[in-house]
Scaffold this motif. Structure first.
Motif, PDB file in Angstrom:
ATOM      1  N   ALA A   1      14.027   1.783   9.439  1.00  0.00           N
ATOM      2  CA  ALA A   1      14.831   2.825   8.796  1.00  0.00           C
ATOM      3  C   ALA A   1      14.027   3.533   7.712  1.00  0.00           C
ATOM      4  O   ALA A   1      14.033   4.767   7.619  1.00  0.00           O
ATOM      5  N   GLN A   2      13.321   2.765   6.892  1.00  0.00           N
ATOM      6  CA  GLN A   2      12.584   3.361   5.783  1.00  0.00           C
ATOM      7  C   GLN A   2      11.468   4.279   6.271  1.00  0.00           C
ATOM      8  O   GLN A   2      11.288   5.391   5.768  1.00  0.00           O
ATOM      9  N   ALA A   3      10.730   3.833   7.276  1.00  0.00           N
ATOM     10  CA  ALA A   3       9.642   4.656   7.811  1.00  0.00           C
ATOM     11  C   ALA A   3      10.184   5.883   8.541  1.00  0.00           C
ATOM     12  O   ALA A   3       9.610   6.974   8.445  1.00  0.00           O
ATOM     13  N   SER A   4      11.285   5.722   9.259  1.00  0.00           N
ATOM     14  CA  SER A   4      11.880   6.852   9.977  1.00  0.00           C
ATOM     15  C   SER A   4      12.405   7.909   9.012  1.00  0.00           C
ATOM     16  O   SER A   4      12.224   9.113   9.224  1.00  0.00           O
ATOM     17  N   LEU A   5      13.046   7.480   7.931  1.00  0.00           N
ATOM     18  CA  LEU A   5      13.554   8.425   6.941  1.00  0.00           C
ATOM     19  C   LEU A   5      12.414   9.190   6.280  1.00  0.00           C
ATOM     20  O   LEU A   5      12.572  10.347   5.892  1.00  0.00           O
ATOM     21  N   GLY A   6      11.261   8.534   6.156  1.00  0.00           N
ATOM     22  CA  GLY A   6      10.106   9.196   5.560  1.00  0.00           C
ATOM     23  C   GLY A   6       9.646  10.403   6.345  1.00  0.00           C
ATOM     24  O   GLY A   6       9.047  11.332   5.784  1.00  0.00           O
TER      25      GLY A   6
ATOM     26  N   LEU B   1       0.826  -1.203   0.000  1.00  0.00           N
ATOM     27  CA  LEU B   1       0.000   0.000   0.000  1.00  0.00           C
ATOM     28  C   LEU B   1       0.864   1.258   0.000  1.00  0.00           C
ATOM     29  O   LEU B   1       0.476   2.281  -0.587  1.00  0.00           O
ATOM     30  N   ALA B   2       2.022   1.190   0.644  1.00  0.00           N
ATOM     31  CA  ALA B   2       2.935   2.336   0.642  1.00  0.00           C
ATOM     32  C   ALA B   2       3.369   2.662  -0.780  1.00  0.00           C
ATOM     33  O   ALA B   2       3.442   3.839  -1.170  1.00  0.00           O
ATOM     34  N   TRP B   3       3.644   1.631  -1.559  1.00  0.00           N
ATOM     35  CA  TRP B   3       4.056   1.841  -2.953  1.00  0.00           C
ATOM     36  C   TRP B   3       2.907   2.405  -3.784  1.00  0.00           C
ATOM     37  O   TRP B   3       3.090   3.338  -4.559  1.00  0.00           O
ATOM     38  N   VAL B   4       1.703   1.866  -3.615  1.00  0.00           N
ATOM     39  CA  VAL B   4       0.545   2.327  -4.377  1.00  0.00           C
ATOM     40  C   VAL B   4       0.257   3.795  -4.078  1.00  0.00           C
ATOM     41  O   VAL B   4       0.041   4.611  -4.993  1.00  0.00           O
TER      42      VAL B   4
ATOM     43  N   TRP C   1      17.403   7.850   0.169  1.00  0.00           N
ATOM     44  CA  TRP C   1      17.540   6.593   0.906  1.00  0.00           C
ATOM     45  C   TRP C   1      16.180   5.997   1.253  1.00  0.00           C
ATOM     46  O   TRP C   1      16.008   4.775   1.284  1.00  0.00           O
ATOM     47  N   HIS C   2      15.214   6.864   1.514  1.00  0.00           N
ATOM     48  CA  HIS C   2      13.850   6.404   1.791  1.00  0.00           C
ATOM     49  C   HIS C   2      13.322   5.575   0.624  1.00  0.00           C
ATOM     50  O   HIS C   2      12.714   4.515   0.817  1.00  0.00           O
ATOM     51  N   TYR C   3      13.574   6.039  -0.599  1.00  0.00           N
ATOM     52  CA  TYR C   3      13.139   5.297  -1.784  1.00  0.00           C
ATOM     53  C   TYR C   3      13.994   4.051  -2.013  1.00  0.00           C
ATOM     54  O   TYR C   3      13.475   2.988  -2.373  1.00  0.00           O
TER      55      TYR C   3
END
Length: 213
Positions: A106-111, A21-24, A139-141
């Motif tokens: 890491a990904q959610a925090s960078l967001g 869902l994050a990608w969509v 880096w988030h992407y």
């Protein structure tokens, strides 16, 4: 035998739903919904870390984190068809869990610090410079595709266990139970109220961090 409590299954299937869902949402430029999904992912990751310290025995890191060599030795036996005796993650799967938590966290925090070079930005974007935000956004992407790769590896491993070893790991994560030999001791399952309290604490921590911006 009951091995997985409802909280572990909530984290597992919740993340399995939220990651695609994050990608969509980002490809459709639904930034507000994407941000809410990011908060949800981060909440589940924080909760899983707490549950790995204080939760059910099968969920605790000390129960399933083994030396890396033991994980490799476990994988070398993947071709053997044998009965399941695990009441928690196996020696290799435990490290996959840690990798997922680190990457998702890491990904959610960078967001929180990201921007889209337009009018949309994470809630903590203004705590850093534009250059730093751009670097964190890249880096988030990038980390997202590492997560996708890990998901593919995880799915292939689950299929291999089903075909080669005759073990249905998906059913266990749905029902929370396994059929195990009678001499295997079942794990201690924590009280549901503890899980509710830790989940509420996790949500409060993430909400507090989002308001800092």
């Amino acid at each position: 035998m009951r091995v997985w409590d409802p909280w572990i299954r909530l984290v597992h299937w919740g993340l399995a739903l939220l990651v695609p869902l994050a990608w969509v949402t980002i490809t459709q430029h639904w930034f507000r919904l994407h941000t809410l999904i990011g908060y949800s992912v981060l909440t589940l990751v924080v909760f899983r870390l707490l549950w790995g310290l204080f939760g059910s025995e099968s969920a605790q890191f000390r129960s399933f984190l083994k030396p890396p060599l033991q994980g490799l030795r476990h994988l070398s036996h993947l071709h053997r068809r044998e009965a399941d005796r695990e009441v928690t993650h196996n020696a290799a799967g435990g490290w996959i869990v840690v990798a997922f938590l680190l990457l998702l966290g890491a990904q959610a925090s960078l967001g929180l610090f990201s921007n889209d070079d337009s009018f949309q930005a994470g809630p903590l974007r203004f705590l850093v410079t534009k250059e730093t935000s751009d670097w964190l956004t890249s880096w988030h992407y990038a980390i997202y595709w590492w997560i996708v790769g890990l998901v593919v590896l995880h799915v292939l491993a689950v299929l291999a266990y089903r075909v080669l070893k005759g073990q249905n790991l998906v059913r266990a994560m749905i029902t929370g139970t396994k059929t195990l030999p009678p001499e295997v001791r079942g794990p201690r399952i924590a009280h549901p109220a503890l899980g509710a309290a830790l989940l509420a604490l996790s949500a409060a921590l993430v909400a507090g961090a989002s308001y800092l911006g």
